[in-house]
Design a protein around this motif. Structure first.
Motif, PDB file in Angstrom:
ATOM      1  N   GLN A 241      17.814  15.374 -11.386  1.00 14.39           N
ATOM      2  CA  GLN A 241      17.026  14.454 -10.574  1.00 14.39           C
ATOM      3  C   GLN A 241      16.930  14.936  -9.135  1.00 14.39           C
ATOM      4  O   GLN A 241      17.828  15.590  -8.617  1.00 14.39           O
ATOM      5  CB  GLN A 241      17.625  13.050 -10.623  1.00 14.39           C
ATOM      6  N   GLN A 242      15.796  14.602  -8.520  1.00  8.58           N
ATOM      7  CA  GLN A 242      15.565  14.894  -7.106  1.00  8.58           C
ATOM      8  C   GLN A 242      15.177  13.595  -6.421  1.00  8.58           C
ATOM      9  O   GLN A 242      14.314  12.851  -6.925  1.00  8.58           O
ATOM     10  CB  GLN A 242      14.461  15.925  -6.927  1.00  8.58           C
ATOM     11  N   LEU A 243      15.793  13.314  -5.275  1.00 11.77           N
ATOM     12  CA  LEU A 243      15.506  12.114  -4.506  1.00 11.77           C
ATOM     13  C   LEU A 243      15.158  12.502  -3.080  1.00 11.77           C
ATOM     14  O   LEU A 243      15.700  13.481  -2.544  1.00 11.77           O
ATOM     15  CB  LEU A 243      16.696  11.156  -4.507  1.00 11.77           C
ATOM     16  N   MET A 244      14.255  11.719  -2.454  1.00 10.62           N
ATOM     17  CA  MET A 244      13.831  11.979  -1.079  1.00 10.62           C
ATOM     18  C   MET A 244      13.902  10.696  -0.268  1.00 10.62           C
ATOM     19  O   MET A 244      13.552   9.620  -0.759  1.00 10.62           O
ATOM     20  CB  MET A 244      12.386  12.490  -1.048  1.00 10.62           C
ATOM     21  N   PHE A 245      14.352  10.843   0.976  1.00 11.22           N
ATOM     22  CA  PHE A 245      14.494   9.710   1.879  1.00 11.22           C
ATOM     23  C   PHE A 245      13.840  10.051   3.214  1.00 11.22           C
ATOM     24  O   PHE A 245      14.026  11.154   3.742  1.00 11.22           O
ATOM     25  CB  PHE A 245      15.974   9.379   2.088  1.00 11.22           C
ATOM     26  N   ASN A 246      13.076   9.094   3.764  1.00 11.91           N
ATOM     27  CA  ASN A 246      12.347   9.280   5.029  1.00 11.91           C
ATOM     28  C   ASN A 246      12.617   8.113   5.961  1.00 11.91           C
ATOM     29  O   ASN A 246      12.901   6.998   5.507  1.00 11.91           O
ATOM     30  CB  ASN A 246      10.836   9.308   4.805  1.00 11.91           C
TER      31      ASN A 246
ATOM     32  N   GLY B  30       0.819  -1.202   0.000  1.00  8.21           N
ATOM     33  CA  GLY B  30       0.000   0.000   0.000  1.00  8.21           C
ATOM     34  C   GLY B  30       0.851   1.250   0.000  1.00  8.21           C
ATOM     35  O   GLY B  30       2.072   1.209  -0.015  1.00  8.21           O
ATOM     36  N   ALA B  31       0.164   2.404   0.002  1.00  9.42           N
ATOM     37  CA  ALA B  31       0.875   3.675   0.006  1.00  9.42           C
ATOM     38  C   ALA B  31       1.805   3.749   1.208  1.00  9.42           C
ATOM     39  O   ALA B  31       1.426   3.431   2.336  1.00  9.42           O
ATOM     40  CB  ALA B  31      -0.128   4.827   0.027  1.00  9.42           C
ATOM     41  N   SER B  32       3.026   4.151   0.966  1.00  7.20           N
ATOM     42  CA  SER B  32       4.017   4.144   2.036  1.00  7.20           C
ATOM     43  C   SER B  32       5.054   5.215   1.761  1.00  7.20           C
ATOM     44  O   SER B  32       5.533   5.358   0.637  1.00  7.20           O
ATOM     45  CB  SER B  32       4.701   2.773   2.121  1.00  7.20           C
ATOM     46  N   ASP B  33       5.400   6.002   2.768  1.00  8.94           N
ATOM     47  CA  ASP B  33       6.481   6.973   2.676  1.00  8.94           C
ATOM     48  C   ASP B  33       7.568   6.543   3.646  1.00  8.94           C
ATOM     49  O   ASP B  33       7.531   6.876   4.839  1.00  8.94           O
ATOM     50  CB  ASP B  33       5.980   8.377   3.027  1.00  8.94           C
ATOM     51  N   LYS B  34       8.538   5.785   3.145  1.00  3.05           N
ATOM     52  CA  LYS B  34       9.632   5.358   4.001  1.00  3.05           C
ATOM     53  C   LYS B  34      10.852   5.049   3.145  1.00  3.05           C
ATOM     54  O   LYS B  34      10.746   4.717   1.968  1.00  3.05           O
ATOM     55  CB  LYS B  34       9.259   4.128   4.839  1.00  3.05           C
ATOM     56  N   TYR B  35      12.031   5.211   3.777  1.00  6.28           N
ATOM     57  CA  TYR B  35      13.310   4.908   3.160  1.00  6.28           C
ATOM     58  C   TYR B  35      13.455   5.689   1.846  1.00  6.28           C
ATOM     59  O   TYR B  35      13.325   6.908   1.844  1.00  6.28           O
ATOM     60  CB  TYR B  35      13.489   3.399   3.003  1.00  6.28           C
ATOM     61  N   TYR B  36      13.748   5.031   0.731  1.00  5.53           N
ATOM     62  CA  TYR B  36      13.791   5.755  -0.542  1.00  5.53           C
ATOM     63  C   TYR B  36      12.352   5.944  -0.981  1.00  5.53           C
ATOM     64  O   TYR B  36      11.740   5.084  -1.609  1.00  5.53           O
ATOM     65  CB  TYR B  36      14.581   4.964  -1.573  1.00  5.53           C
ATOM     66  N   THR B  37      11.790   7.101  -0.657  1.00  4.62           N
ATOM     67  CA  THR B  37      10.351   7.283  -0.836  1.00  4.62           C
ATOM     68  C   THR B  37       9.974   7.832  -2.200  1.00  4.62           C
ATOM     69  O   THR B  37       8.889   7.564  -2.702  1.00  4.62           O
ATOM     70  CB  THR B  37       9.789   8.199   0.267  1.00  4.62           C
TER      71      THR B  37
ATOM     72  N   TYR C 123      10.127  -0.887  -4.483  1.00  4.88           N
ATOM     73  CA  TYR C 123       9.589   0.338  -5.075  1.00  4.88           C
ATOM     74  C   TYR C 123       9.442   0.129  -6.579  1.00  4.88           C
ATOM     75  O   TYR C 123      10.065  -0.747  -7.179  1.00  4.88           O
ATOM     76  CB  TYR C 123      10.491   1.543  -4.782  1.00  4.88           C
ATOM     77  N   GLY C 124       8.589   0.956  -7.182  1.00  4.33           N
ATOM     78  CA  GLY C 124       8.346   0.872  -8.613  1.00  4.33           C
ATOM     79  C   GLY C 124       8.928   2.061  -9.345  1.00  4.33           C
ATOM     80  O   GLY C 124       9.117   3.137  -8.775  1.00  4.33           O
ATOM     81  N   SER C 125       9.224   1.856 -10.629  1.00  7.75           N
ATOM     82  CA  SER C 125       9.805   2.896 -11.464  1.00  7.75           C
ATOM     83  C   SER C 125       9.083   2.932 -12.807  1.00  7.75           C
ATOM     84  O   SER C 125       8.958   1.905 -13.478  1.00  7.75           O
ATOM     85  CB  SER C 125      11.293   2.620 -11.693  1.00  7.75           C
ATOM     86  N   VAL C 126       8.592   4.117 -13.190  1.00  7.10           N
ATOM     87  CA  VAL C 126       7.925   4.317 -14.481  1.00  7.10           C
ATOM     88  C   VAL C 126       8.778   5.268 -15.307  1.00  7.10           C
ATOM     89  O   VAL C 126       9.160   6.352 -14.841  1.00  7.10           O
ATOM     90  CB  VAL C 126       6.509   4.906 -14.302  1.00  7.10           C
ATOM     91  N   ASN C 127       9.061   4.866 -16.542  1.00  8.55           N
ATOM     92  CA  ASN C 127       9.950   5.608 -17.424  1.00  8.55           C
ATOM     93  C   ASN C 127       9.247   5.858 -18.751  1.00  8.55           C
ATOM     94  O   ASN C 127       8.793   4.918 -19.406  1.00  8.55           O
ATOM     95  CB  ASN C 127      11.233   4.793 -17.628  1.00  8.55           C
ATOM     96  N   ILE C 128       9.139   7.134 -19.165  1.00  5.34           N
ATOM     97  CA  ILE C 128       8.536   7.507 -20.442  1.00  5.34           C
ATOM     98  C   ILE C 128       9.557   8.295 -21.232  1.00  5.34           C
ATOM     99  O   ILE C 128      10.105   9.298 -20.750  1.00  5.34           O
ATOM    100  CB  ILE C 128       7.261   8.343 -20.242  1.00  5.34           C
ATOM    101  N   SER C 129       9.845   7.868 -22.478  1.00  4.06           N
ATOM    102  CA  SER C 129      10.800   8.565 -23.336  1.00  4.06           C
ATOM    103  C   SER C 129      10.194   8.771 -24.714  1.00  4.06           C
ATOM    104  O   SER C 129       9.351   7.990 -25.169  1.00  4.06           O
ATOM    105  CB  SER C 129      12.088   7.746 -23.486  1.00  4.06           C
TER     106      SER C 129
END
Length: 342
Positions: free
Chosen positions: A101-106, A56-63, A333-339
């Motif tokens: 790029q911007q990354l956030m960690f919690n 489910g929705a989660s804000d933790k670690y590499y968020t 975690y999931g990653s979506v890439n559009i080019s």
């Protein structure tokens, strides 16, 4: 025995097997000379711990991670840059890549205002990437630098809480505890090999071993990995791109069929000497930090489609613990890439 316990031996076996099989068969099933690409490529990528069908929705670690990247057309570099590319990476079709790029960690508990000394520190990172790329029929080589800022100046708090406000979610309350401003820098280099394995009717199979690493005050690590793919038009690219470890910015692709597609799975393993988002600001003696693990493993799976210059890819990543005391087993975690080309 759980997946977490046998992952290290699994990825070591997978990498060794992939390199052996690829080395034996590549001389018979190597792809043709790569096609020239007369178009630039623009990529937008999102990675998030909530972009996943597995939790489910989660804000933790590499968020969360956001990246925008531009990759040039082939063999259009000014001569001085082309000479540097050839000196560093050898002969091949040349490109240059720039990205932001911007990354956030919690930590796990994002609803307390108190500092959590035994959990991952809050950290925002803003990085710019400049990479040189060289392709042959069976390899992609990358050399580049990343430079930017870790700390409040990276605007992690503003972006995350602004997005939560739009969605009507709870604000993240602990960002005032984030790591202090610190310039970050790293030099990175890597290579991916592409070896054809077999054909099964209209479907091809290949393996993509890779080796890369980085050194600097942002991260210092070495990584080995391998992907197994099956699909059509596998010579269109060198696999999916991720924001974090690996050959960041290798978004280049050339569709060799009307519709190109593949499904992939693989593993990688890192030896981590330094990670500023875990170990804190070294020039601040009071900086929050946790004890990092030196060995980090990952399992990857996903799918990619390239149609008429457009590419859409999804990658699911399962990652072992990055620091002592990390909770929840494998983090995913999931990653979506559009080019697209222009």
């Amino acid at each position: 025995m759980g997946l977490k316990n046998y992952l290290p031996s699994t990825y070591r076996w997978f990498i060794a097997t992939s390199l052996s099989v690829g080395g034996i068969l590549c001389s018979h099933l190597a792809f043709a000379t790569p096609k020239q690409d007369p178009f630039d490529t623009l990529t937008i990528q999102l990675e998030n711990s909530s972009v996943s069908t597995l939790q489910g929705a989660s804000d933790k670690y590499y968020t969360n991670g956001i990246r925008v990247g531009w990759t040039s057309r082939t063999d259009s570099l000014p001569k001085p840059i082309a000479d540097v590319n050839r000196f560093l990476l050898g002969d091949g079709m040349q490109r240059i890549h720039w990205g932001l790029q911007q990354l956030m960690f919690n930590p796990v508990d994002t609803q307390t205002v108190n500092r959590l000394p035994h959990d991952r520190p809050y950290a925002g990172v803003l990085l710019s990437t400049l990479n040189l790329i060289s392709d042959t029929d069976t390899t992609r080589s990358v050399f580049g630098i990343q430079a930017g800022l870790m700390g409040p100046g990276a605007l992690g708090r503003q972006v995350q809480n602004g997005f939560h406000g739009i969605k009507g979610d709870n604000k993240i309350l602990g960002w005032h505890n984030q790591l202090t401003n610190m310039p970050v820098f790293q030099v990175q280099m890597g290579r991916t090999w592409r070896y054809g394995i077999m054909h099964a009717g209209p479907v091809d199979f290949d393996v993509l071993p890779s080796a890369n690493g980085a050194a600097g005050d942002y991260k210092t690590y070495a990584q080995l990995g391998a992907l197994l793919r099956f699909g059509q038009g596998l010579d269109s690219d060198f696999g999916p791109t991720r924001i974090g470890p690996g050959d960041d910015g290798t978004d280049a692709y050339v569709g060799t069929k009307t519709v190109n597609w593949y499904v992939f799975g693989g593993v990688d393993g890192q030896g981590v000497a330094y990670n500023s988002t875990l170990q804190g600001n070294p020039i601040n003696p009071h900086s929050q930090h946790v004890s990092k693990k030196w060995d980090v493993g990952e399992i990857l799976a996903g799918v990619a489609v390239i149609v008429k210059g457009y590419k859409l890819a999804y990658t699911q990543t399962w990652q072992t613990q990055e620091f002592n005391g990390q909770k929840g087993g494998l983090f995913n975690y999931g990653s979506v890439n559009i080019s697209f080309k222009f």
